[in-house]
Scaffold this motif. Structure first.
Motif, PDB file in Angstrom:
ATOM      1  N   ASP A 159       0.807  -1.222   0.000  1.00 38.42           N
ATOM      2  CA  ASP A 159       0.000   0.000   0.000  1.00 38.42           C
ATOM      3  C   ASP A 159       0.840   1.272   0.000  1.00 38.42           C
ATOM      4  N   LEU A 160       2.106   1.162   0.402  1.00 37.52           N
ATOM      5  CA  LEU A 160       2.956   2.349   0.474  1.00 37.52           C
ATOM      6  C   LEU A 160       3.198   2.939  -0.918  1.00 37.52           C
ATOM      7  N   PRO A 161       2.989   4.232  -1.089  1.00 35.12           N
ATOM      8  CA  PRO A 161       3.257   4.859  -2.398  1.00 35.12           C
ATOM      9  C   PRO A 161       4.737   5.123  -2.630  1.00 35.12           C
ATOM     10  N   THR A 162       5.555   4.946  -1.596  1.00 36.73           N
ATOM     11  CA  THR A 162       7.005   5.165  -1.715  1.00 36.73           C
ATOM     12  C   THR A 162       7.735   3.917  -1.224  1.00 36.73           C
ATOM     13  N   GLU A 163       9.075   3.981  -1.281  1.00 34.09           N
ATOM     14  CA  GLU A 163       9.883   2.863  -0.826  1.00 34.09           C
ATOM     15  C   GLU A 163       9.800   2.718   0.691  1.00 34.09           C
ATOM     16  N   PRO A 188      11.145   2.367   4.482  1.00 32.71           N
ATOM     17  CA  PRO A 188      12.315   2.911   5.176  1.00 32.71           C
ATOM     18  C   PRO A 188      13.441   1.889   5.172  1.00 32.71           C
ATOM     19  N   GLU A 189      14.674   2.375   5.196  1.00 35.49           N
ATOM     20  CA  GLU A 189      15.843   1.497   5.096  1.00 35.49           C
ATOM     21  C   GLU A 189      15.845   0.419   6.169  1.00 35.49           C
ATOM     22  N   ALA A 190      15.397   0.770   7.368  1.00 33.85           N
ATOM     23  CA  ALA A 190      15.414  -0.181   8.485  1.00 33.85           C
ATOM     24  C   ALA A 190      14.460  -1.343   8.264  1.00 33.85           C
ATOM     25  N   LEU A 191      13.473  -1.176   7.385  1.00 32.53           N
ATOM     26  CA  LEU A 191      12.489  -2.229   7.140  1.00 32.53           C
ATOM     27  C   LEU A 191      12.702  -2.919   5.804  1.00 32.53           C
ATOM     28  N   GLY A 192      13.712  -2.523   5.085  1.00 36.93           N
ATOM     29  CA  GLY A 192      13.923  -3.013   3.725  1.00 36.93           C
ATOM     30  C   GLY A 192      14.188  -4.497   3.630  1.00 36.93           C
ATOM     31  N   THR A 193      14.742  -5.107   4.664  1.00 37.54           N
ATOM     32  CA  THR A 193      15.064  -6.539   4.602  1.00 37.54           C
ATOM     33  C   THR A 193      13.968  -7.426   5.170  1.00 37.54           C
ATOM     34  N   ASN A 238       8.417   4.498  14.897  1.00 42.84           N
ATOM     35  CA  ASN A 238       9.724   5.164  14.825  1.00 42.84           C
ATOM     36  C   ASN A 238      10.292   5.145  13.409  1.00 42.84           C
ATOM     37  N   HIS A 239      10.200   4.012  12.749  1.00 43.09           N
ATOM     38  CA  HIS A 239      10.799   3.882  11.421  1.00 43.09           C
ATOM     39  C   HIS A 239      10.059   4.699  10.357  1.00 43.09           C
ATOM     40  N   CYS A 240       8.776   4.947  10.576  1.00 43.60           N
ATOM     41  CA  CYS A 240       7.966   5.617   9.551  1.00 43.60           C
ATOM     42  C   CYS A 240       7.571   7.037   9.926  1.00 43.60           C
ATOM     43  N   GLN A 241       8.171   7.578  10.986  1.00 40.03           N
ATOM     44  CA  GLN A 241       7.728   8.884  11.467  1.00 40.03           C
ATOM     45  C   GLN A 241       7.988  10.012  10.466  1.00 40.03           C
ATOM     46  N   ALA A 242       8.928   9.823   9.559  1.00 41.67           N
ATOM     47  CA  ALA A 242       9.216  10.871   8.572  1.00 41.67           C
ATOM     48  C   ALA A 242       8.361  10.758   7.317  1.00 41.67           C
ATOM     49  N   MET A 243       7.506   9.744   7.247  1.00 40.77           N
ATOM     50  CA  MET A 243       6.706   9.507   6.049  1.00 40.77           C
ATOM     51  C   MET A 243       5.354  10.199   6.198  1.00 40.77           C
ATOM     52  N   ASP A 274       2.900  10.213   3.681  1.00 37.81           N
ATOM     53  CA  ASP A 274       1.850   9.502   2.952  1.00 37.81           C
ATOM     54  C   ASP A 274       2.079   8.002   3.092  1.00 37.81           C
ATOM     55  N   LEU A 275       1.144   7.327   3.752  1.00 40.81           N
ATOM     56  CA  LEU A 275       1.266   5.884   3.965  1.00 40.81           C
ATOM     57  C   LEU A 275       0.280   5.090   3.118  1.00 40.81           C
ATOM     58  N   GLY A 276      -0.264   5.713   2.082  1.00 44.46           N
ATOM     59  CA  GLY A 276      -1.189   5.001   1.205  1.00 44.46           C
ATOM     60  C   GLY A 276      -2.641   5.203   1.610  1.00 44.46           C
TER      61      GLY A 276
END
Length: 843
Positions: free
Chosen positions: A232-236, A238-243, A287-292, A294-296
């Motif tokens: 659902d995320l319109p963007t990539e 966060p790096e901490a969740l990428g794996t 914490n990982h998404c606080q800078a986002m 738009d979350l879809g």
């Protein structure tokens, strides 16, 4: 079933047999994919015409077959045409087989007939694999599709879980019933099948080596919810969740379907909420998404709902009401609105939007109604009063949410909306006071409060044995009268009339104006003790004095008491009583003493009036007249300095809103003679602020001055009918909390209310229910929070038969212990259903 057999039987044969096809089907196939399938369908009852080799010959064969079909020599005709289906009228005109398509069915017909979609319909349990195959090869052979699944049907899982499809197996693994859990505990033969199923269906490779359901479910829930979040995320990410492991793109439809089912199924919703909250915490998503920003569009996790709320607040401040409405619509059915605290915030935002839009619309219309006092009064009675209702409901929503808004999240909304309301009301007020000076008061053609008793009550008492109840309700402004009218229609014929109050609009004067003979006898005296209303030479300042004035005229035919005492059966009505006066002061009292929380008390006051009407109906009363002394204004939009300086002179200050006496004038005040203001007595002039300002700051609620809200009031004239049995007896009311849970962990629990009926005569009938939480003494310790499905004026829920509603209960902050949630008849308080619960708050 092979893909070829599926297409032959489930698509072509089914379409030939449909009522609309007239037993004719034309198959267009430019890729020659279905030619052999069609040829193999020929038999003695079904003719297949192949247009591959000779168009001329095939046209002749088709025409002959069509004739045979009409003569019932054959049952069906299938025409195979190896070209693309004509889409435009021009190409249809050149198509020699368009005739057969027009009189029968066509293939392909819509996106559902695409080869890829047909394959997924044939093998719904392996949709993810099929999408993967088509991503690599847009035209896979039938053999490749037939090989999908390898013949595995998960025999152990199907047997243990008692479900058939892979989709249902996955759903059961995520939230099994007690019976399914017990079956899984009895053996581990299913574990190998699960690993293969998860890999094939959603691309998930289990990490755990444990063979218990709980371990597998923990990992599967995390994979499932995180995958939907990532999709659902319109963007990539966060790096901490990428794996973090997540599903491949081809599994997205199945992932979304499972999540939607888990959220929307009442049986699995509590489990979904618990899992989502836990996974959000474990993955530290906040914490990982606080800078986002738009979350879809979905709110898989609770923190996403808060971001959507923030977006809605920003949009409201930017006057982007379309954006606010879109967010509200999308989240009206969100699983997180099932949490009472969350629902209160969304209800506040919804109330804010409705009030803002109403203010903007009325502000556009106002110039059409300011030419004279009559048109302005018409505008208020027909339209503007609804803005007052929306404002009251907004302030009630503010009161419901303020106690939990520790960070002031909704402060910008409150300020913005109050300013919108204040801007409209000030424009209306300036025009009202301008016309007041010119026209005077009361306005010709309108019922005056001083005439209510003599015109509506006294004539009925001339009929011997005719019982009339006169309800004198303090501070019942016009919009509340409209709400009452809607509630009381079931009890009889209700006529709502606008009436104009006696100035100044205070209880002392207003209650006296409702007495017999007030139109000719009421005067206002200026004494050492202040303002005293008089009827001739008798003071009528107090309740005993006013009731004595009535008793002198009606003697033993008259009885009076407090409305609340009557509802609670604290006094009996004598058989000889033909005039019963019931007095209610709750609305004015609560606003005077607790203006910040008073809006919710209005609902209770209206409920008591409604119960009183029902009891009067049972006691054999024929007529009820409900009148009030004055209206009121909720001054929540005023700032610290929004006050008016008093006029110099010999003035008596009335409730910080108007002046009686004599003195100077200035541009900030209206001023007219007492006679022109409809005032008889010791005062020569009436003056007051032209605006909605008062003479003292900090007044959240007031009356006493001259405004539409204070001076235009309702009179309800009710002709009662005989009491009837309530229709709710044809149905049963059912209460449920979290699928049988017995403890609440929040002061705003959400209870499911449903009305179930097998009576066909109840279809289309609406049932009204009052929901209360009561302790063992019968004291109310919780009520349905107004807003959403709960009517803000009545506090009740209205449901159609066999419908359900999620109702937020607002528990008393200080109450802890056992209680019963009761579904009640709003007028008789008969108990339809009850649910025993207990508090278990985390302190």
């Amino acid at each position: 079933m092979s893909i070829a057999t599926f297409i032959q039987q489930e698509i072509f044969a089914a379409r030939l047999a449909s009522a609309d096809s007239h037993q004719v089907l034309v198959v267009y196939d430019p890729d020659l994919r279905y030619r052999q399938l069609c040829l193999d369908m020929a038999d003695k009852h079904r003719v297949v015409v192949d247009a591959t080799k000779s168009s001329l010959q095939s046209r002749a064969q088709a025409l002959e077959a069509l004739q045979h079909l009409g003569q019932k020599l054959i049952d069906q005709l299938l025409v195979y045409v190896p070209v693309a289906k004509p889409l435009e009228d021009e190409t249809r005109q050149t198509d020699p087989f368009a005739l057969y398509a027009a009189c029968g069915a066509v293939f392909p017909e819509g996106d559902g007939d695409e080869y890829r979609n047909l394959c997924m319909k044939a093998k719904p349990d392996h949709a993810t694999q099929i999408r993967s195959i088509f991503d690599k090869d847009p035209n896979p052979s039938f053999a490749v599709i037939d090989a999908v699944g390898g013949g595995l049907e998960w025999p152990n899982l199907r047997t243990l879980l008692e479900v058939e499809s892979s989709r249902d197996i996955l759903f059961a693994l995520l939230s099994p019933s007690e019976r399914q859990q017990e079956s899984l505990k009895g053996t581990d033969a299913w574990v190998t099948e699960v690993k293969t199923l998860l890999q094939n269906a959603i691309g998930f490779k289990l990490r755990t080596r444990a063979k218990s359901w709980s371990s597998i479910a923990d990992e599967l829930w995390t994979y499932l919810l995180f995958s939907e979040f990532a999709f659902d995320l319109p963007t990539e990410l966060p790096e901490a969740l990428g794996t973090m492991p997540r599903a491949p793109a081809e599994a997205e439809p199945l992932i979304e379907d499972l999540c939607e089912r888990l959220r929307n199924d009442r049986r699995t919703q509590p489990a979904y909420i618990d899992r989502a909250e836990r996974i959000e915490s474990e993955l530290e998503l906040v914490n990982h998404c606080q800078a986002m920003a738009d979350l879809g569009r979905k709110d898989t996790f609770p923190f996403e709902e808060r971001t959507f709320m923030h977006q809605a607040i920003v949009a409201l401040q930017a006057d982007d009401t379309d954006r606010v409405r879109d967010i509200l619509d999308r989240h009206s059915q969100s699983v997180w609105t099932g949490k009472g605290e969350s629902q209160a915030q969304w209800d506040l935002l919804g109330s804010a939007l409705m009030l803002k839009e109403a203010c903007e619309q009325r502000e556009l219309e106002l110039p059409n109604y300011v030419r004279n006092m009559e048109s302005l009064l018409e505008f208020y009675v027909c339209q503007l009063r609804d803005v007052d209702r929306l404002h009251r409901e907004f302030e009630q929503a503010v009161s419901d949410y303020d106690w939990q808004d520790t960070f002031g999240v909704m402060e910008p909304v409150k300020h913005r909306i109050r300013q919108s309301y204040g801007r409209l009301i000030e424009k209306v007020q300036i025009n009202f006071t301008r016309h007041l000076e010119q026209t005077g008061w009361p306005v010709t053609g309108y019922l005056s409060n001083t005439d209510v008793f003599d015109k509506l009550v006294a004539p009925r008492l001339q009929q011997s044995g005719h019982k009339v109840a006169y309800l004198m309700v303090d501070a019942l402004r016009y919009e509340l009268g409209v709400a009452l009218e809607q509630q009381l229609k079931e009890d009889g014929k209700v006529e709502l009339k606008p009436a104009l109050v006696q100035l100044p609009s205070i209880t002392l004067v207003g209650m006296a104006s409702l007495l017999p003979g007030a139109s000719s006898s009421l005067v206002l005296k200026n004494t050492d003790a202040g303002l005293v209303p008089m009827m001739g030479d008798q003071a009528v300042s107090t309740v005993p004095q006013r009731m004595e004035w009535v008793r002198k005229r009606y003697g033993q035919r008259f009885q009076e008491g407090r409305l609340e005492d009557f509802v609670r059966s604290k006094f009996d009505v004598d058989d000889t009583t033909e005039l019963l006066i019931l007095r209610s002061v709750e609305i004015d009292s609560h606003f005077e003493n607790h203006p910040d929380t008073a809006p919710e008390q209005i609902t209770k006051a209206l409920q008591r009036i409604r119960r009183a009407v029902h009891k009067l109906q049972e006691r054999g009363f024929n007529q009820i007249v409900i009148a009030t002394d004055h209206g009121f204004f909720m001054n929540t939009h005023a700032g610290a300095g929004d006050t008016c300086k008093k006029l110099p002179g010999n003035w008596l200050n009335i409730h910080e809103r108007c002046l009686l006496g004599d003195g100077a004038e200035d541009p900030n005040h209206y001023l007219l003679s007492a006679e022109k203001a409809g005032i008889r007595g010791d005062f020569s002039k009436l003056a007051g602020p032209r605006s909605m300002a008062a003479y003292r700051s900090g007044l959240l609620y007031y009356h006493g001055g001259a405004s539409l809200q204070e001076c235009v009031v309702p009179v309800l004239d009710i002709q009662l009918k005989e009491a009837e049995q309530p229709a709710i007896q044809q149905a049963s009311v059912v209460l449920n909390y979290k699928n049988g849970a017995k403890r609440i962990t929040t002061r705003m629990p959400v209870v499911e209310l449903s009305v179930e009926t097998q009576d066909m005569f109840s279809v289309g009938v609406s049932f009204e229910v009052l929901l209360e939480a009561q302790n063992k003494k019968g004291e109310v310790v919780g009520e349905a929070k107004p807003g959403g499905v709960v009517n803000s004026a009545t506090g009740t829920i209205t449901l159609e038969p066999n419908n359900k509603a999620q109702v937020t209960l607002r528990m008393l902050m200080e109450y802890e212990g056992k209680f019963k949630v009761k579904a009640l008849n709003p007028t008789t308080l008969a108990v339809y259903a009850q649910l025993e619960l207990e508090t278990d708050y985390t302190v």
